[in-house]
Design a protein around this motif. Structure first.
Motif, PDB file in Angstrom:
ATOM      1  N   LEU A  90      61.458 -41.028  -2.459  1.00 20.10           N
ATOM      2  CA  LEU A  90      62.045 -40.054  -3.275  1.00 20.10           C
ATOM      3  C   LEU A  90      63.243 -39.440  -2.474  1.00 20.10           C
ATOM      4  O   LEU A  90      63.628 -38.288  -3.134  1.00 20.10           O
ATOM      5  N   GLY A  91      63.244 -39.554  -1.383  1.00 23.60           N
ATOM      6  CA  GLY A  91      64.552 -38.792  -0.392  1.00 23.60           C
ATOM      7  C   GLY A  91      63.985 -37.230  -0.567  1.00 23.60           C
ATOM      8  O   GLY A  91      64.839 -36.439  -0.532  1.00 23.60           O
ATOM      9  N   LEU A  92      62.995 -37.164  -0.330  1.00 25.05           N
ATOM     10  CA  LEU A  92      62.166 -35.829  -0.200  1.00 25.05           C
ATOM     11  C   LEU A  92      61.284 -35.475   0.811  1.00 25.05           C
ATOM     12  O   LEU A  92      60.504 -36.109   1.183  1.00 25.05           O
ATOM     13  N   ARG A  93      61.403 -34.251   1.333  1.00 25.69           N
ATOM     14  CA  ARG A  93      60.300 -33.692   2.286  1.00 25.69           C
ATOM     15  C   ARG A  93      59.341 -32.922   1.524  1.00 25.69           C
ATOM     16  O   ARG A  93      59.733 -32.242   0.735  1.00 25.69           O
ATOM     17  N   VAL A  94      58.118 -33.184   2.151  1.00 22.82           N
ATOM     18  CA  VAL A  94      56.995 -32.730   1.677  1.00 22.82           C
ATOM     19  C   VAL A  94      56.319 -31.546   2.788  1.00 22.82           C
ATOM     20  O   VAL A  94      56.432 -32.259   3.952  1.00 22.82           O
ATOM     21  N   ARG A  95      55.628 -30.751   2.310  1.00 26.24           N
ATOM     22  CA  ARG A  95      54.757 -30.206   3.318  1.00 26.24           C
ATOM     23  C   ARG A  95      53.325 -29.727   2.424  1.00 26.24           C
ATOM     24  O   ARG A  95      53.098 -29.733   1.394  1.00 26.24           O
ATOM     25  N   ASP A  96      52.387 -29.151   3.367  1.00 26.16           N
ATOM     26  CA  ASP A  96      51.049 -28.811   3.051  1.00 26.16           C
ATOM     27  C   ASP A  96      50.525 -29.645   2.163  1.00 26.16           C
ATOM     28  O   ASP A  96      49.957 -29.682   0.998  1.00 26.16           O
ATOM     29  N   VAL A  97      50.591 -30.764   2.959  1.00 26.04           N
ATOM     30  CA  VAL A  97      49.746 -32.145   2.413  1.00 26.04           C
ATOM     31  C   VAL A  97      48.158 -31.833   2.355  1.00 26.04           C
ATOM     32  O   VAL A  97      47.661 -31.696   3.358  1.00 26.04           O
ATOM     33  N   ARG A  98      47.618 -32.058   1.096  1.00 28.49           N
ATOM     34  CA  ARG A  98      46.252 -31.742   1.232  1.00 28.49           C
ATOM     35  C   ARG A  98      45.289 -32.893   0.594  1.00 28.49           C
ATOM     36  O   ARG A  98      45.930 -33.120  -0.565  1.00 28.49           O
TER      37      ARG A  98
END
Length: 178
Positions: A90-98
């Motif tokens: 996705l060319g995407l940075r993610v955070r708060d993976v739960r």
């Protein structure tokens, strides 16, 4: 990319790792049980990212699905695999993976006969920005209100990946980040 083939973790019926196999060879009409993950990405406004699978995908081409899925490398923590795959697909940075559905498991057969057979924990994450997806993975994407997605999947399940419908059915409580 290192040029090394991507391996998936093969599993016994009880979820115990029993070996590795190249990802490129695993998804067939007789797919062995293996480890995967699904991720539902939300934005700061609480909308969920849905993606339409690229038309060149071997399974379920052109259907809408959850934000993205993937396979952790051997000994790779899910959070790391999710961050890697979000960036690649996705060319995407993610955070708060739960974790949202840690025990999710499914088997589905595509119209072509190819089988998905996965122990596939489901996670949520928060996006940092909008996606810029890889063309070989995603044909289209959209941010949608979670309840609108539930309604659309219920009304037109054939337009969505089967695992998305099953995940939404299994979701307890409000459909939002865990």
């Amino acid at each position: 990319m290192t040029g090394k083939p991507e391996n998936v973790v093969l599993l016994a019926d009880d979820g115990t790792p029993v070996g590795l196999a190249p990802k490129a060879t695993v998804h067939t009409t007789d797919t062995p049980l293996h480890l995967a993950f699904s991720c539902h990405v939300f934005d700061e406004r609480g909308r969920v990212l849905v993606t339409r699978r690229a038309l060149g995908k071997a399974t379920w081409p052109g259907v809408w699905s959850n934000s993205f899925c993937g396979h952790p490398a051997p000994d790779e923590p899910f959070e790391q695999a999710i961050a890697r795959r979000a960036e690649r697909e996705l060319g995407l940075r993610v955070r708060d993976v739960r974790p949202a559905l840690p025990d999710f498991r499914y088997r589905a057969v595509d119209a072509s006969g190819i089988v998905e057979n996965e122990i596939c924990p489901v996670f949520t994450a928060i996006a940092e920005g909008d996606p810029e997806p890889a063309d070989d993975e995603v044909a289209e994407w959209a941010w949608v209100e979670p309840e609108a997605l539930r309604s659309a999947v219920g009304a037109t399940p054939f337009a969505y990946s089967p695992w998305l419908g099953w995940q939404l059915e299994a979701w307890q409580g409000e459909y939002r980040p865990a």
